[in-house]
Design a protein around this motif. Structure first.
Motif, PDB file in Angstrom:
ATOM      1  N   LEU A  51       0.819  -1.214   0.000  1.00 39.93           N
ATOM      2  CA  LEU A  51       0.000   0.000   0.000  1.00 39.93           C
ATOM      3  C   LEU A  51       0.856   1.269   0.000  1.00 39.93           C
ATOM      4  O   LEU A  51       0.555   2.216  -0.715  1.00 39.93           O
ATOM      5  CB  LEU A  51      -0.936   0.000   1.216  1.00 39.93           C
ATOM      6  N   ILE A  52       1.934   1.253   0.789  1.00 43.71           N
ATOM      7  CA  ILE A  52       2.814   2.438   0.848  1.00 43.71           C
ATOM      8  C   ILE A  52       3.284   2.794  -0.563  1.00 43.71           C
ATOM      9  O   ILE A  52       3.156   3.929  -1.018  1.00 43.71           O
ATOM     10  CB  ILE A  52       4.036   2.173   1.773  1.00 43.71           C
ATOM     11  N   ALA A  53       3.808   1.793  -1.280  1.00 44.16           N
ATOM     12  CA  ALA A  53       4.307   2.039  -2.646  1.00 44.16           C
ATOM     13  C   ALA A  53       3.164   2.411  -3.582  1.00 44.16           C
ATOM     14  O   ALA A  53       3.278   3.365  -4.371  1.00 44.16           O
ATOM     15  CB  ALA A  53       5.042   0.802  -3.152  1.00 44.16           C
ATOM     16  N   ALA A  54       2.060   1.689  -3.490  1.00 45.14           N
ATOM     17  CA  ALA A  54       0.958   1.916  -4.428  1.00 45.14           C
ATOM     18  C   ALA A  54       0.288   3.273  -4.220  1.00 45.14           C
ATOM     19  O   ALA A  54      -0.135   3.914  -5.181  1.00 45.14           O
ATOM     20  CB  ALA A  54      -0.073   0.788  -4.308  1.00 45.14           C
ATOM     21  N   ILE A  55       0.207   3.735  -2.962  1.00 45.12           N
ATOM     22  CA  ILE A  55      -0.406   5.051  -2.699  1.00 45.12           C
ATOM     23  C   ILE A  55       0.417   6.154  -3.369  1.00 45.12           C
ATOM     24  O   ILE A  55      -0.127   7.058  -4.004  1.00 45.12           O
ATOM     25  CB  ILE A  55      -0.550   5.298  -1.170  1.00 45.12           C
ATOM     26  N   VAL A  56       1.751   6.037  -3.276  1.00 43.63           N
ATOM     27  CA  VAL A  56       2.631   7.008  -3.950  1.00 43.63           C
ATOM     28  C   VAL A  56       2.358   6.973  -5.458  1.00 43.63           C
ATOM     29  O   VAL A  56       2.192   8.009  -6.106  1.00 43.63           O
ATOM     30  CB  VAL A  56       4.125   6.696  -3.658  1.00 43.63           C
ATOM     31  N   GLY A  57       2.274   5.745  -6.018  1.00 45.12           N
ATOM     32  CA  GLY A  57       2.026   5.589  -7.448  1.00 45.12           C
ATOM     33  C   GLY A  57       0.704   6.204  -7.868  1.00 45.12           C
ATOM     34  O   GLY A  57       0.625   6.882  -8.899  1.00 45.12           O
ATOM     35  N   VAL A  58      -0.333   5.981  -7.053  1.00 42.75           N
ATOM     36  CA  VAL A  58      -1.662   6.504  -7.396  1.00 42.75           C
ATOM     37  C   VAL A  58      -1.656   8.033  -7.389  1.00 42.75           C
ATOM     38  O   VAL A  58      -2.242   8.679  -8.265  1.00 42.75           O
ATOM     39  CB  VAL A  58      -2.734   5.956  -6.414  1.00 42.75           C
ATOM     40  N   GLN A  59      -0.955   8.623  -6.426  1.00 42.17           N
ATOM     41  CA  GLN A  59      -0.883  10.093  -6.364  1.00 42.17           C
ATOM     42  C   GLN A  59      -0.192  10.658  -7.605  1.00 42.17           C
ATOM     43  O   GLN A  59      -0.631  11.653  -8.176  1.00 42.17           O
ATOM     44  CB  GLN A  59      -0.152  10.548  -5.081  1.00 42.17           C
ATOM     45  N   ILE A  60       0.905  10.009  -8.040  1.00 41.00           N
ATOM     46  CA  ILE A  60       1.608  10.448  -9.259  1.00 41.00           C
ATOM     47  C   ILE A  60       0.687  10.254 -10.468  1.00 41.00           C
ATOM     48  O   ILE A  60       0.572  11.130 -11.324  1.00 41.00           O
ATOM     49  CB  ILE A  60       2.925   9.657  -9.450  1.00 41.00           C
ATOM     50  N   ALA A  61       0.003   9.091 -10.497  1.00 41.61           N
ATOM     51  CA  ALA A  61      -0.886   8.781 -11.629  1.00 41.61           C
ATOM     52  C   ALA A  61      -2.003   9.812 -11.772  1.00 41.61           C
ATOM     53  O   ALA A  61      -2.362  10.205 -12.880  1.00 41.61           O
ATOM     54  CB  ALA A  61      -1.473   7.383 -11.458  1.00 41.61           C
ATOM     55  N   LYS A  62      -2.520  10.277 -10.633  1.00 40.93           N
ATOM     56  CA  LYS A  62      -3.613  11.262 -10.674  1.00 40.93           C
ATOM     57  C   LYS A  62      -3.149  12.560 -11.320  1.00 40.93           C
ATOM     58  O   LYS A  62      -3.909  13.216 -12.023  1.00 40.93           O
ATOM     59  CB  LYS A  62      -4.105  11.549  -9.244  1.00 40.93           C
ATOM     60  N   ARG A  63      -1.895  12.943 -11.058  1.00 37.24           N
ATOM     61  CA  ARG A  63      -1.385  14.188 -11.636  1.00 37.24           C
ATOM     62  C   ARG A  63      -1.031  14.023 -13.098  1.00 37.24           C
ATOM     63  O   ARG A  63      -1.250  14.901 -13.914  1.00 37.24           O
ATOM     64  CB  ARG A  63      -0.145  14.651 -10.859  1.00 37.24           C
ATOM     65  N   GLN A  64      -0.413  12.858 -13.431  1.00 38.23           N
ATOM     66  CA  GLN A  64       0.084  12.682 -14.806  1.00 38.23           C
ATOM     67  C   GLN A  64      -1.007  12.306 -15.805  1.00 38.23           C
ATOM     68  O   GLN A  64      -0.992  12.769 -16.930  1.00 38.23           O
ATOM     69  CB  GLN A  64       1.176  11.628 -14.809  1.00 38.23           C
ATOM     70  N   LYS A  65      -1.890  11.435 -15.394  1.00 38.38           N
ATOM     71  CA  LYS A  65      -2.998  10.976 -16.245  1.00 38.38           C
ATOM     72  C   LYS A  65      -2.577  10.190 -17.487  1.00 38.38           C
ATOM     73  O   LYS A  65      -3.359   9.474 -18.078  1.00 38.38           O
ATOM     74  CB  LYS A  65      -3.926  12.139 -16.643  1.00 38.38           C
ATOM     75  N   ILE A  66      -1.328  10.377 -17.930  1.00 35.47           N
ATOM     76  CA  ILE A  66      -0.830   9.673 -19.120  1.00 35.47           C
ATOM     77  C   ILE A  66       0.342   8.781 -18.703  1.00 35.47           C
ATOM     78  O   ILE A  66       1.201   9.189 -17.930  1.00 35.47           O
ATOM     79  CB  ILE A  66      -0.348  10.690 -20.191  1.00 35.47           C
ATOM     80  N   SER A  67       0.363   7.520 -19.200  1.00 34.89           N
ATOM     81  CA  SER A  67       1.422   6.587 -18.820  1.00 34.89           C
ATOM     82  C   SER A  67       2.729   6.876 -19.568  1.00 34.89           C
ATOM     83  O   SER A  67       2.751   7.703 -20.477  1.00 34.89           O
ATOM     84  CB  SER A  67       0.970   5.160 -19.112  1.00 34.89           C
ATOM     85  N   TRP A  68       3.802   6.164 -19.183  1.00 34.12           N
ATOM     86  CA  TRP A  68       5.114   6.346 -19.825  1.00 34.12           C
ATOM     87  C   TRP A  68       5.049   6.052 -21.324  1.00 34.12           C
ATOM     88  O   TRP A  68       5.796   6.620 -22.099  1.00 34.12           O
ATOM     89  CB  TRP A  68       6.165   5.430 -19.186  1.00 34.12           C
ATOM     90  N   ILE A  69       4.162   5.127 -21.717  1.00 36.24           N
ATOM     91  CA  ILE A  69       4.098   4.796 -23.144  1.00 36.24           C
ATOM     92  C   ILE A  69       3.071   5.682 -23.870  1.00 36.24           C
ATOM     93  O   ILE A  69       2.820   5.496 -25.064  1.00 36.24           O
ATOM     94  CB  ILE A  69       3.785   3.297 -23.386  1.00 36.24           C
ATOM     95  N   GLY A  70       2.502   6.636 -23.146  1.00 35.36           N
ATOM     96  CA  GLY A  70       1.620   7.610 -23.794  1.00 35.36           C
ATOM     97  C   GLY A  70       0.141   7.288 -23.794  1.00 35.36           C
ATOM     98  O   GLY A  70      -0.664   8.062 -24.305  1.00 35.36           O
ATOM     99  N   THR A  71      -0.228   6.125 -23.198  1.00 38.71           N
ATOM    100  CA  THR A  71      -1.648   5.765 -23.138  1.00 38.71           C
ATOM    101  C   THR A  71      -2.276   6.374 -21.881  1.00 38.71           C
ATOM    102  O   THR A  71      -1.571   6.667 -20.920  1.00 38.71           O
ATOM    103  CB  THR A  71      -1.816   4.233 -23.101  1.00 38.71           C
ATOM    104  N   PRO A  72      -3.598   6.584 -21.885  1.00 41.83           N
ATOM    105  CA  PRO A  72      -4.233   7.119 -20.670  1.00 41.83           C
ATOM    106  C   PRO A  72      -4.142   6.117 -19.515  1.00 41.83           C
ATOM    107  O   PRO A  72      -4.161   4.906 -19.745  1.00 41.83           O
ATOM    108  CB  PRO A  72      -5.687   7.336 -21.081  1.00 41.83           C
TER     109      PRO A  72
END
Lengths: 139, 145
Positions: A51-72
């Motif tokens: 959860l610690i790692a995933a919560i950080v990931g979710v917060q970044i994901a909310k800001r970025q909205k687009i993945s590293w490969i360019g997909t939503p």
């Protein structure tokens, strides 16, 4: 290509995580669920660490909205708590308690040659197929 | 009914394992924008029209992870029941239940709870609760698990 590589790397890492955490030892999983016996609380740390790692990931994901490969970035949108969710969780909990194996560790155990995984995983697949077959009737 | 923690079997390294699991889900989420729910990915392999190659490779990664792990360390013990009926029954209801409930320990337990999804929180409390109840009945009351 990059998408597939990321899939493979994530799968490998996930497998390492399951092995290191103790999730692939069914006796340990049952020890964690055996709250009223000799309780092994180790696996609480697995969900905590995850959860610690995933919560950080979710917060970044909310800001970025687009993945590293360019997909939503696709987040599940369902919010309803219904009978299907509860019945599914109840059944899963019972099966998990009976043998101490959940889907991820079961699949990892296939790679170790533990024979029980070759009984559990085909049965799990049949369970999924039965659901797929019944799904139109459940809705 | 008293609760006693058995510190003899406590493995703090489980936290490291959990962090690695979390990092793997983050790589999938930020890398390709998808959720690491194992039961969901595994079941997509059963639907030839929907399956994507990354999903096949993710599952392949899970299967070959112990082979790679073995090159650097000894595999941890895997103590599991020899009872065929128990393994078959548990497999069937885990497969059916995870699809009916749209997730398992990874999808709801880690990914869903990290999003603070009420559905995942309810699912997690429910499956852990029924797991505890099953082990209590099977081990403490009947002595069969």
């Amino acid at each position: 290509m990059l998408k597939n590589m990321i899939g493979l790397v994530a799968g490998l890492l996930f497998g390492f995580g399951l092995l290191i955490s103790g999730m692939t030892n069914p006796a340990k999983v049952q020890g964690f669920l055996d709250v009223f016996g000799a309780w092994d609380i180790s696996l609480a740390l697995v969900m905590g660490g995850g959860l610690i790692a995933a919560i950080v990931g979710v917060q970044i994901a909310k800001r970025q909205k687009i993945s590293w490969i360019g997909t939503p970035i696709e987040m599940p949108t369902k919010t309803t708590i219904n009978k299907k969710l509860l019945m599914g969780a109840i059944l899963f909990g019972i099966g998990w308690g009976l043998v101490g194996i959940c889907p991820g560790p079961g699949i990892v155990m296939l790679g170790t040659g533990v024979w029980q995984a070759y009984v559990f995983i085909p049965a799990m697949i049949i369970g999924m197929l039965i659901y797929q077959w019944l799904e139109p009737k459940l809705n | 009914m008293s609760i006693q923690i058995d510190w003899q079997v406590f493995t703090p390294i489980s936290l490291v394992g959990g962090l690695i699991l979390g990092v793997a889900t983050v790589i999938l989420l930020l890398g390709i924008g998808r959720i690491a729910g194992i039961s969901g990915i595994a079941s997509s392999l059963l639907q030839p029209k929907k399956v994507e190659l990354w999903q096949v490779l993710f599952i392949l990664g899970l299967i070959i992870s112990p082979l790679l792990y073995q090159l650097f360390a000894t595999l941890p013990a895997m103590e599991v029941t020899d009872s065929l009926p128990l393994l078959i029954a548990a497999g069937l209801i885990v497969g059916f239940g995870t699809r009916l409930g749209s997730g398992c320990t990874s999808g709801h337990g880690i990914c869903g709870n990290a999003r603070l999804s009420p559905r995942s929180m309810v699912a997690t409390v429910t499956f852990i609760g029924f797991g505890i109840l099953t082990v209590y009945i099977g081990r403490q009351l009947l002595g069969v698990l």
